[in-house]
Design a protein around this motif. Structure first.
Motif, PDB file in Angstrom:
ATOM      1  N   ALA A  91      53.315 112.353  40.351  1.00  0.00           N
ATOM      2  CA  ALA A  91      52.768 111.606  39.210  1.00  0.00           C
ATOM      3  C   ALA A  91      52.171 110.273  39.677  1.00  0.00           C
ATOM      4  CB  ALA A  91      53.855 111.365  38.162  1.00  0.00           C
ATOM      5  N   ARG A 140      48.218 109.020  39.381  1.00  0.00           N
ATOM      6  CA  ARG A 140      47.770 107.727  38.862  1.00  0.00           C
ATOM      7  C   ARG A 140      46.819 107.054  39.852  1.00  0.00           C
ATOM      8  NH1 ARG A 140      50.583 105.397  34.623  1.00  0.00           N
ATOM      9  NH2 ARG A 140      50.262 103.264  35.375  1.00  0.00           N
ATOM     10  N   THR A 151      46.933 106.498  28.508  1.00  0.00           N
ATOM     11  CA  THR A 151      47.355 107.858  28.850  1.00  0.00           C
ATOM     12  C   THR A 151      48.872 107.950  28.975  1.00  0.00           C
ATOM     13  OG1 THR A 151      46.909 107.462  31.201  1.00  0.00           O
ATOM     14  CG2 THR A 151      45.156 108.506  29.903  1.00  0.00           C
ATOM     15  N   ASP A 152      49.502 106.903  29.491  1.00  0.00           N
ATOM     16  CA  ASP A 152      50.970 106.898  29.561  1.00  0.00           C
ATOM     17  C   ASP A 152      51.568 107.015  28.171  1.00  0.00           C
ATOM     18  OD1 ASP A 152      50.965 106.606  32.295  1.00  0.00           O
ATOM     19  OD2 ASP A 152      51.472 104.467  32.276  1.00  0.00           O
ATOM     20  N   LEU A 200      50.201 108.164  25.430  1.00  0.00           N
ATOM     21  CA  LEU A 200      49.939 109.478  24.829  1.00  0.00           C
ATOM     22  C   LEU A 200      50.766 110.578  25.497  1.00  0.00           C
ATOM     23  CD1 LEU A 200      46.088 109.220  24.375  1.00  0.00           C
ATOM     24  CD2 LEU A 200      47.774 109.381  22.533  1.00  0.00           C
ATOM     25  N   ASP A 201      50.902 110.515  26.806  1.00  0.00           N
ATOM     26  CA  ASP A 201      51.614 111.560  27.538  1.00  0.00           C
ATOM     27  C   ASP A 201      53.130 111.468  27.383  1.00  0.00           C
ATOM     28  OD1 ASP A 201      49.204 112.509  28.461  1.00  0.00           O
ATOM     29  OD2 ASP A 201      49.385 111.580  30.432  1.00  0.00           O
ATOM     30  N   ASN A 202      53.653 110.255  27.299  1.00  0.00           N
ATOM     31  CA  ASN A 202      55.107 110.066  27.327  1.00  0.00           C
ATOM     32  C   ASN A 202      55.752 109.928  25.960  1.00  0.00           C
ATOM     33  OD1 ASN A 202      55.032 110.138  30.135  1.00  0.00           O
ATOM     34  ND2 ASN A 202      54.672 107.951  30.272  1.00  0.00           N
ATOM     35  N   SER A 247      56.567 111.499  22.277  1.00  0.00           N
ATOM     36  CA  SER A 247      56.577 112.732  21.498  1.00  0.00           C
ATOM     37  C   SER A 247      55.703 112.506  20.269  1.00  0.00           C
ATOM     38  CB  SER A 247      58.000 113.085  21.075  1.00  0.00           C
ATOM     39  OG  SER A 247      58.500 112.106  20.193  1.00  0.00           O
ATOM     40  N   ARG A 302      48.446 106.856  17.136  1.00  0.00           N
ATOM     41  CA  ARG A 302      47.907 107.957  17.937  1.00  0.00           C
ATOM     42  C   ARG A 302      46.383 108.016  17.806  1.00  0.00           C
ATOM     43  NH1 ARG A 302      49.535 112.109  20.686  1.00  0.00           N
ATOM     44  NH2 ARG A 302      48.430 114.078  20.707  1.00  0.00           N
TER      45      ARG A 302
END
Length: 133
Positions: free
Chosen positions: A42, A46, A70-71, A73-75, A77, A86
């Protein structure tokens, strides 16, 4: 992975990777008992994002912003992110995507002009060489 392995995989120098760590863009996921930086896949991903953004002229601040988006959005829930947040993050991501497309188009134009110039020089050199024979 140790920093040398990461440098070999990413094509970035040790100094650059350390600099990104100091700036907080990509921190190693762990440290060895001896204090050496240890990176995960990961972390390498990056670094690759940053490496790909750099030739497009994005600033370090913009790189950090994109990584933060991106962190988040990705991390997170789906339940953890409110719909408005969002949507805001996705809109910001969309602006980066648009900027990237525009910058790629500008680079294509620059490359085309550079190739035309190289071809002109080659023709000229050929004409001058033929004229001296």
């Amino acid at each position: 992975m140790h920093i040398g392995q990461v440098a070999a995989r990413t094509g970035l120098s040790l100094r650059t990777i350390r600099h990104y760590d100091e700036l907080g863009l990509v921190r190693p996921s762990a440290r060895s008992q001896g204090g050496f930086r240890l990176y995960t896949e990961a972390d390498v991903a990056r670094l690759m994002v940053i490496r790909r953004m750099k030739p497009l002229g994005f600033t370090l601040e913009e790189m950090g912003e994109l990584l933060s988006i991106t962190d988040r959005l990705d991390n997170s829930s789906a339940a953890a992110l409110e719909t408005a947040e969002r949507e805001q993050l996705l809109a910001r991501l969309g602006r980066f995507e648009q900027a990237t497309r525009e910058r790629c188009a500008a680079l294509r134009t620059q490359l085309s002009r550079a190739e035309e110039f190289a071809a002109d020089l080659q023709r000229r050199a050929g004409q001058l060489t033929a004229g001296t024979s």
